[in-house]
Design an enzyme around this catalytic site. Structure first.
Site, short mmCIF file in Angstrom:
data_model
loop_
_atom_site.label_atom_id
_atom_site.label_comp_id
_atom_site.label_asym_id
_atom_site.label_seq_id
_atom_site.Cartn_x
_atom_site.Cartn_y
_atom_site.Cartn_z
N SER A 93 -136.08 -6.72 -62.17
CA SER A 93 -137.09 -5.71 -62.48
C SER A 93 -138.19 -5.54 -61.43
O SER A 93 -139.01 -4.63 -61.54
CB SER A 93 -137.73 -6.00 -63.84
OG SER A 93 -138.39 -7.24 -63.83
N LYS A 129 -145.49 -6.39 -69.68
CA LYS A 129 -145.89 -6.22 -68.29
C LYS A 129 -147.12 -5.34 -68.16
O LYS A 129 -147.95 -5.54 -67.27
CB LYS A 129 -144.72 -5.65 -67.48
CG LYS A 129 -143.55 -6.62 -67.43
CD LYS A 129 -142.41 -6.12 -66.59
CE LYS A 129 -141.32 -7.20 -66.51
NZ LYS A 129 -140.22 -6.83 -65.61
#
Length: 355
Positions: free
Chosen positions: A247, A293
């Site tokens: 990611s 996140k």
């Protein structure tokens, strides 16, 4: 001392003693809960990490007045204490174990797989960044990368994470789709000869095809990915500090590109976080745990957060990021991106951050 006062003191002593026993039992129960396993993993906000100290491009220039940051998710096996915590915390989620690790996969195998995926993501980020900067990049397809094997299926006993399948019955398999295409023409019980590379050494094995779980197709029971040899004209060192997964692809691409683009500072003084996988054509892909996140980026003081606009509608990473940003009341701008060019174009349009 009167009889009434004596009785009152005795009652108070009994009450205090009873409360102490309850407190002691609660403490014991809490302590034991850390040793009671569950069938879940817990995910929580991780951190936002500056990329400039992690990435060194040969001949590149580090003149950023701001910073690019990758964002992480904390993940681990949930004991009973963490399970209870996840029920009450908006910043913790539970995932069934089988959705995180393959059937029969050990924690060690899981870590290996995540690190292999990170290594591949780094190479893709390098290729995309150098292409953006106008350099020639050579990509050699090497085969099908084994990212995991399923317990109880043929590949489990013969293949390991990191092996590269190069052919089936003598037919080359430069990409995962080639392997799937060859196997789609066969049936359960058929035997195939696999050629593969492990630690630089070529090897072969015979495997009998079986029907895969939750599918009518046949296979050998592997998690496949594409293994590529990417040749770039300059050396890039990336110290990923044990971070796994794909990611960080987008943000690593931006940092490498900014170091190559020596005539301008793309950050313009902003703290820029984000997430998303990166493909060779620059497409930014969906990731998991984007809500965590966003929280991590906000705590790190990010001004901008790039989120994959992977699908239209409420299920996209971007919409999930927006919802989280609203929940925590952040001033951070959530910016949707479908490609790395979207992120570059957005940054080019921004004025310098006021001092």
């Amino acid at each position: 001392m009167s009889e009434d006062r004596l009785i009152s003191n005795q009652r108070r002593a009994k009450s205090t003693k009873g409360f102490s026993w309850v407190l002691a039992l609660a403490s014991v129960a809490l302590g034991l809960s850390f040793f009671v396993p569950t069938n879940y993993y817990i995910t929580r906000p991780g951190s936002a990490i500056d990329l400039a100290p992690m990435i060194e491009v040969e001949g590149g220039k580090k003149d950023e007045t701001g910073t690019f940051m990758l964002t992480t998710v904390r993940m681990g096996e949930a004991n009973l204490a963490w399970y209870v915590y996840a029920q009450v915390s908006p910043d913790a989620e539970l995932m069934q174990k089988e959705l995180v690790v393959s059937q029969g996969e050990s924690n060690e195998d899981f870590v290996k797989r995540e690190q292999a995926v990170m290594d591949n993501s780094q190479k893709l980020a390098e290729a995309v960044a150098f292409k953006l900067a106008g350099y020639d990049v050579k990509v050699e397809k090497q085969g099908v990368w084994v990212m995991g094997t399923i317990d109880g299926y043929p590949a489990k006993k013969e293949l390991k994470i990191g092996d590269v399948i190069t052919s089936v019955d003598g037919v080359p398999t430069p990409e995962a789709k080639d392997l799937l295409q060859i196997l789609s023409k066969k049936k359960a019980g058929d035997t195939v000869l696999l050629a593969y590379v492990r630690d630089g050494q070529e090897a072969k094995t015979m495997l009998t095809l079986v029907t895969l779980p939750e599918s009518k197709s046949v296979g050998i029971g592997v998690r496949p990915d594409n293994k590529q040899n990417i040749v770039i004209p300059k050396k890039v060192n990336i110290a990923s500090q044990g971070i796994g997964g794909p990611s960080a692809g987008l943000m690593m691409t931006l940092e490498i590109y900014d170091q190559l683009k020596t005539d301008a500072d793309m950050t313009k003084g902003y703290r820029i976080a984000g997430t998303g996988t990166i493909a060779l054509d620059g497409t930014v892909g969906r990731i998991g745990g984007i809500n965590h996140k966003v929280v991590a980026a906000d705590k790190a003081g990010a001004d901008i957060f790039f989120a994959p606009q992977d699908t239209p509608g409420a299920d996209s990473n971007y919409e999930e990021a927006l919802a989280t940003a609203k929940r925590i009341g952040t001033k951070m701008r959530i910016v949707p991106v479908k490609t790395v060019n979207d992120a570059v174009a957005y940054l080019n349009e921004q004025p310098k951050k006021p001092s």
